[in-house]
Scaffold this motif. Structure first.
Motif, mmCIF file in Angstrom:
data_model
loop_
_atom_site.group_PDB
_atom_site.id
_atom_site.type_symbol
_atom_site.label_atom_id
_atom_site.label_comp_id
_atom_site.label_asym_id
_atom_site.label_seq_id
_atom_site.Cartn_x
_atom_site.Cartn_y
_atom_site.Cartn_z
ATOM 1 N N LEU A 27 10.727 0.491 -1.013
ATOM 2 C CA LEU A 27 9.880 0.727 0.153
ATOM 3 C C LEU A 27 10.485 1.813 1.041
ATOM 4 N N LEU A 28 11.785 1.746 1.266
ATOM 5 C CA LEU A 28 12.452 2.745 2.095
ATOM 6 C C LEU A 28 12.339 4.127 1.454
ATOM 7 N N LEU A 29 12.567 4.217 0.149
ATOM 8 C CA LEU A 29 12.445 5.489 -0.558
ATOM 9 C C LEU A 29 11.017 6.023 -0.472
ATOM 10 N N ALA A 30 10.051 5.135 -0.652
ATOM 11 C CA ALA A 30 8.641 5.542 -0.564
ATOM 12 C C ALA A 30 8.331 6.093 0.825
ATOM 13 N N LYS A 31 8.783 5.395 1.849
ATOM 14 C CA LYS A 31 8.544 5.867 3.218
ATOM 15 C C LYS A 31 9.199 7.224 3.436
ATOM 16 N N MET A 32 10.408 7.397 2.927
ATOM 17 C CA MET A 32 11.111 8.666 3.089
ATOM 18 C C MET A 32 10.340 9.787 2.395
ATOM 19 N N LYS A 33 9.960 9.576 1.139
ATOM 20 C CA LYS A 33 9.287 10.615 0.367
ATOM 21 C C LYS A 33 7.891 10.935 0.892
ATOM 22 N N LEU A 34 7.245 9.931 1.500
ATOM 23 C CA LEU A 34 5.892 10.137 2.041
ATOM 24 C C LEU A 34 5.903 10.550 3.508
ATOM 25 N N GLY A 35 7.095 10.671 4.095
ATOM 26 C CA GLY A 35 7.199 11.055 5.502
ATOM 27 C C GLY A 35 6.739 9.973 6.460
ATOM 28 N N GLU A 78 0.828 -1.204 0.000
ATOM 29 C CA GLU A 78 0.000 0.000 0.000
ATOM 30 C C GLU A 78 0.867 1.261 0.000
ATOM 31 N N ILE A 79 1.966 1.241 0.746
ATOM 32 C CA ILE A 79 2.888 2.390 0.775
ATOM 33 C C ILE A 79 3.518 2.582 -0.602
ATOM 34 N N ILE A 80 3.978 1.488 -1.210
ATOM 35 C CA ILE A 80 4.586 1.586 -2.543
ATOM 36 C C ILE A 80 3.559 2.054 -3.569
ATOM 37 N N ASP A 81 2.332 1.548 -3.490
ATOM 38 C CA ASP A 81 1.278 1.990 -4.411
ATOM 39 C C ASP A 81 0.986 3.483 -4.240
ATOM 40 N N GLU A 82 0.938 3.941 -2.997
ATOM 41 C CA GLU A 82 0.695 5.356 -2.739
ATOM 42 C C GLU A 82 1.836 6.213 -3.293
ATOM 43 N N TYR A 83 3.059 5.738 -3.126
ATOM 44 C CA TYR A 83 4.212 6.463 -3.648
ATOM 45 C C TYR A 83 4.203 6.481 -5.183
ATOM 46 N N HIS A 84 3.841 5.362 -5.780
ATOM 47 C CA HIS A 84 3.742 5.292 -7.245
ATOM 48 C C HIS A 84 2.729 6.314 -7.752
ATOM 49 N N LYS A 85 1.587 6.378 -7.106
ATOM 50 C CA LYS A 85 0.548 7.348 -7.473
ATOM 51 C C LYS A 85 1.087 8.770 -7.316
ATOM 52 N N PHE A 86 1.765 9.039 -6.214
ATOM 53 C CA PHE A 86 2.327 10.357 -5.945
ATOM 54 C C PHE A 86 3.310 10.774 -7.041
ATOM 55 N N VAL A 87 4.244 9.891 -7.373
ATOM 56 C CA VAL A 87 5.263 10.195 -8.378
ATOM 57 C C VAL A 87 4.624 10.402 -9.751
ATOM 58 N N THR A 88 3.685 9.542 -10.102
ATOM 59 C CA THR A 88 3.029 9.652 -11.404
ATOM 60 C C THR A 88 2.202 10.929 -11.497
ATOM 61 N N GLU A 107 10.444 5.953 -17.296
ATOM 62 C CA GLU A 107 11.437 5.953 -16.220
ATOM 63 C C GLU A 107 10.780 5.569 -14.890
ATOM 64 N N ILE A 108 9.606 6.088 -14.653
ATOM 65 C CA ILE A 108 8.874 5.733 -13.425
ATOM 66 C C ILE A 108 8.598 4.236 -13.417
ATOM 67 N N TYR A 109 8.145 3.718 -14.537
ATOM 68 C CA TYR A 109 7.879 2.283 -14.644
ATOM 69 C C TYR A 109 9.137 1.479 -14.317
ATOM 70 N N LYS A 110 10.261 1.867 -14.908
ATOM 71 C CA LYS A 110 11.509 1.140 -14.652
ATOM 72 C C LYS A 110 11.890 1.220 -13.177
ATOM 73 N N ASP A 111 11.738 2.407 -12.585
ATOM 74 C CA ASP A 111 12.073 2.556 -11.161
ATOM 75 C C ASP A 111 11.247 1.614 -10.297
ATOM 76 N N PHE A 112 9.973 1.490 -10.609
ATOM 77 C CA PHE A 112 9.097 0.658 -9.780
ATOM 78 C C PHE A 112 9.175 -0.822 -10.132
ATOM 79 N N THR A 113 9.704 -1.141 -11.288
ATOM 80 C CA THR A 113 9.794 -2.530 -11.708
ATOM 81 C C THR A 113 11.138 -3.150 -11.365
ATOM 82 N N TYR A 114 12.199 -2.367 -11.499
ATOM 83 C CA TYR A 114 13.538 -2.935 -11.385
ATOM 84 C C TYR A 114 14.305 -2.528 -10.126
ATOM 85 N N THR A 115 13.778 -1.625 -9.327
ATOM 86 C CA THR A 115 14.438 -1.253 -8.081
ATOM 87 C C THR A 115 14.180 -2.335 -7.043
#
Length: 109
Positions: A78-86, A17-27, A64-72
């Motif tokens: 998850l850590l990056l998402a938590k950081m960016k979402l506070g 859910e955190i990663i999905d929220e971050y994906h939505k935020f970035v997109t 690029e967003i797709y690659k970041d979320f697919t290949y990272t």
């Protein structure tokens, strides 16, 4: 209604859910300038050929967003998402201090 998920499954679901929220935020961040460009085009302030170029630019960014979320690595994502979402926990900060600092995180505690 009781959850039938194990604690591990609950944690995995929360992480997704955190990663999905971050994906939505970035997109959505990437889409906002394109949306504004559509409004400019619709009002006649932006020629269609400039809009089509901006659509192309967005498409490349979205790839690029797709690659970041697919290949990272999942843990890093998850850590990056938590950081960016506070949403970093104290444990996240302690366990990943060097990586977070590399990403520009400053612990304000």
């Amino acid at each position: 209604m009781e959850s039938r998920l194990t604690p591990k499954q609950q944690k995995q679901q929360q992480d997704r859910e955190i990663i999905d929220e971050y994906h939505k935020f970035v997109t959505e961040q990437a889409l906002e300038p394109l949306y504004q460009s559509f409004l400019e085009w619709k009002s006649g302030a932006l020629p269609y050929f400039e809009l089509t170029e901006l659509i192309h630019v967005f498409h490349k960014k979205n790839q690029e967003i797709y690659k970041d979320f697919t290949y990272t690595d999942h843990k890093d994502l998850l850590l990056l998402a938590k950081m960016k979402l506070g949403r970093l926990t104290e444990e996240d900060i302690i366990d990943n201090k060097w990586l977070l600092e590399r990403w520009g995180f400053e612990d304000k505690t």
